[in-house]
Design an enzyme around this catalytic site. Structure first.
Site, mmCIF file in Angstrom:
data_model
loop_
_atom_site.group_PDB
_atom_site.id
_atom_site.type_symbol
_atom_site.label_atom_id
_atom_site.label_comp_id
_atom_site.label_asym_id
_atom_site.label_seq_id
_atom_site.Cartn_x
_atom_site.Cartn_y
_atom_site.Cartn_z
ATOM 1 N N GLU A 146 87.820 -68.233 35.092
ATOM 2 C CA GLU A 146 86.648 -67.799 35.392
ATOM 3 C C GLU A 146 86.547 -66.718 36.054
ATOM 4 O O GLU A 146 87.375 -66.380 37.304
ATOM 5 C CB GLU A 146 85.794 -68.965 36.013
ATOM 6 C CG GLU A 146 84.211 -68.671 36.342
ATOM 7 C CD GLU A 146 83.528 -69.816 37.295
ATOM 8 O OE1 GLU A 146 82.466 -69.854 37.249
ATOM 9 O OE2 GLU A 146 84.428 -70.455 37.940
ATOM 10 N N LYS A 184 77.722 -71.828 31.129
ATOM 11 C CA LYS A 184 77.917 -72.848 32.270
ATOM 12 C C LYS A 184 76.493 -73.362 32.977
ATOM 13 O O LYS A 184 75.796 -72.814 33.210
ATOM 14 C CB LYS A 184 78.527 -71.886 33.620
ATOM 15 C CG LYS A 184 79.013 -72.655 34.843
ATOM 16 C CD LYS A 184 79.748 -71.978 35.790
ATOM 17 C CE LYS A 184 80.117 -72.856 36.997
ATOM 18 N NZ LYS A 184 80.615 -71.923 38.050
ATOM 19 N N CYS A 230 84.570 -74.821 35.809
ATOM 20 C CA CYS A 230 84.579 -74.998 37.214
ATOM 21 C C CYS A 230 83.683 -76.150 37.959
ATOM 22 O O CYS A 230 83.891 -77.042 37.657
ATOM 23 C CB CYS A 230 84.246 -73.664 38.065
ATOM 24 S SG CYS A 230 84.946 -73.404 39.607
#
Length: 497
Positions: free
Chosen positions: A80, A179, A212
């Site tokens: 990321e 995300k 993440c």
């Protein structure tokens, strides 16, 4: 007559498919990248300057991709923020963004770069995949125009998303994921209106992808595994290590074991921000991992993994996480407890005063049981058994249940729960269990120096996390990390669609 370039690509791709189909395993790679960061600025840079910075990072990533392919990798995951870094505003990140189409358009940017708006980053990533006959996973920024007919449209007329992309060995865009769980400081990006459960099929199993902070929440992470039954999760991350429970290698390995899937975790590398630690994690433990808090170097990891781990003869059995803990009487020690903070979470602790013993500590609905024997009890080291059952987080609040055996920072009990990286005490045996109210429990064992313990512990069907033999290194923590997703509070920053 020499065959044409497209024919060579098609032949190479077909050969790769046949080779993968012939095997129950595949070779995966992750690259921990020391990101080249842009200069701090309050004003947006020019598109040319933004692309120049991104090309510097892609030069490094391309070297890792070539090396991985030469070593036989079928897929590589990069981190990321790996192409342009972090610390942006909405305005300053804009020159780094591209419009990323839905993969349903069936697009190979490398061979058809002018089909959509200019997308030099997607074109280059596509060519890296195609030229090396490898799946390439990368994280970039997506921009989507909107107008006043959309009530949620930002005032600047566009949505901006933290986005993962996957290109197959022909260079075709096969996955795009926005995300869903943004970290607090990611104000440069918008929250998607709905969580996206992105999967795609490969010759070596069904893959899912998320990013993440997503790993700590139910959607989309748990949905991909429990409902959509992916075999392998791709996980670009920019993970800041937080002891004692949330260092990258520790938690990501535990998540793969708890969920029963492969997790290909690629982290950024930035020592000043405590960013290091990536790995190729499996239901049985880490196949390969890397943790380096001493240098500023990137690192390529490769390992051979089971393509469909649920079909593997070594696949761990289903666990009833509370079975053992609810079947026994409480051990002594519950009365002799004290409160201590792990960051802002208030744990109930009990000091392990003897070299060996049985302890119970309770908080809320959770009782934690420990049976242990130390190999050597150092006088200047204190260990505790701790329990936490409550909401974690200052803004985004989500429910944890944690049972932990951990080393205190010093012999002062007020330091219990503070970050500790090193220890001197080894354990001959440990067995940790808890009365968890969830099936989602992640088993962690962390040794001195932030090292994992592959093959040295097991999780029994009745929910006990047990050492197989004595610990080979001094112990920092043994933890059962439970998540009660249904008790999470509504997200305060995500606007309702």
């Amino acid at each position: 007559m020499l065959p044409s370039q497209p024919l060579l690509h098609a032949a190479a791709f077909a050969l790769a498919v046949l080779q993968a189909l012939a095997s129950d395993t595949f070779t995966a790679a992750v690259y921990e990248h020391a990101v080249i960061l842009p200069d701090a600025t309050d004003e947006p840079v020019s598109p040319d300057d933004a692309l120049a910075l991104m090309n510097k990072n892609m030069d490094v990533l391309e070297g890792a991709i070539k090396e991985a392919a030469q070593q036989g990798a079928h897929i590589i995951v990069t981190p990321e923020d790996g192409i342009y870094g972090w610390h942006f505003t909405r305005e300053t990140i804009y020159p780094y963004l591209e419009d990323i189409p839905d993969p349903a358009v069936n697009w190979i940017p490398c061979t058809d770069p002018t089909r959509f708006a200019p997308a030099p980053v997607q074109e280059r990533l596509s060519c890296m995949a195609r030229n090396n006959s490898i799946y390439v996973v990368a994280n970039i920024g997506d921009k989507k125009p909107c107008n006043s007919s959309d009530a949620g449209c930002p005032s600047d007329g566009r949505y901006q998303y933290n986005t993962d992309v996957v290109f197959d060995p022909e260079g075709k865009l096969v996955a795009r994921y926005h995300k869903y769980n943004l970290f607090r400081r990611e104000t440069q990006f918008n929250y998607p209106k709905e969580p996206e459960a992105v999967t795609f099929e490969t010759p070596f199993g069904k893959f899912g992808i998320f990013t993440c902070f997503d790993i700590l929440f139910r959607e989309p992470a748990v949905v991909l595994v429990s409902e959509l039954q992916v075999d392998t999760v791709l996980f670009p991350t920019a993970w800041m290590n937080v002891l004692p429970f949330l260092t990258a290698v520790e938690f990501h390995s535990a998540w793969a074991m708890g969920m029963g899937v492969n997790l290909l975790s690629a982290n950024t590398h930035n020592i000043s921000l405590a960013m290091t630690g990536d790995g190729l994690f499996t239901p049985e433990g880490p196949a390969a991992y890397h943790y380096d808090s001493g240098t500023e170097e990137g690192c390529l990891l490769l390992a051979e993994l089971s393509a469909r781990p649920r079909l593997s003869p070594t696949y761990p059995p289903a666990v009833n996480w509370s079975s053992f803990a609810t079947s026994i009487k409480k051990f002594p020690g519950e009365k002799d407890t004290f409160l201590g903070a792990v960051r802002r979470d208030i744990f109930t602790f009990s000091e392990l005063r003897r070299k060996a013993g049985n302890y119970t500590v309770c908080q809320g609905d959770l009782c934690c049981h420990l049976i242990y024997r130390m190999a050597n009890k150092s006088k200047d080291e204190v260990y505790v058994l701790g329990a936490f059952d409550g909401l974690h987080g200052s803004l985004i609040k989500y429910h944890w249940q944690i049972c932990t055996l951990l080393k205190c920072k010093s012999t002062d009990l007020n330091t219990c729960g503070q970050p500790v990286e090193t220890a001197q005490t080894k354990f001959e045996t440990f067995s940790l269990s808890g009365t968890f109210g969830t099936n989602y429990v992640f088993p962690e064992v962390l040794y001195s120096g932030v090292q994992l313990a592959p093959g040295e512990f097991e999780v029994l069907r009745d929910g006990r996390l047990k050492s197989k033999h004595g610990t080979s290194k001094p112990l920092v923590t043994v933890t059962l990390f439970g998540r009660l997703y249904e008790k999470d509070l509504p997200h305060p920053l995500r606007t309702a669609p």
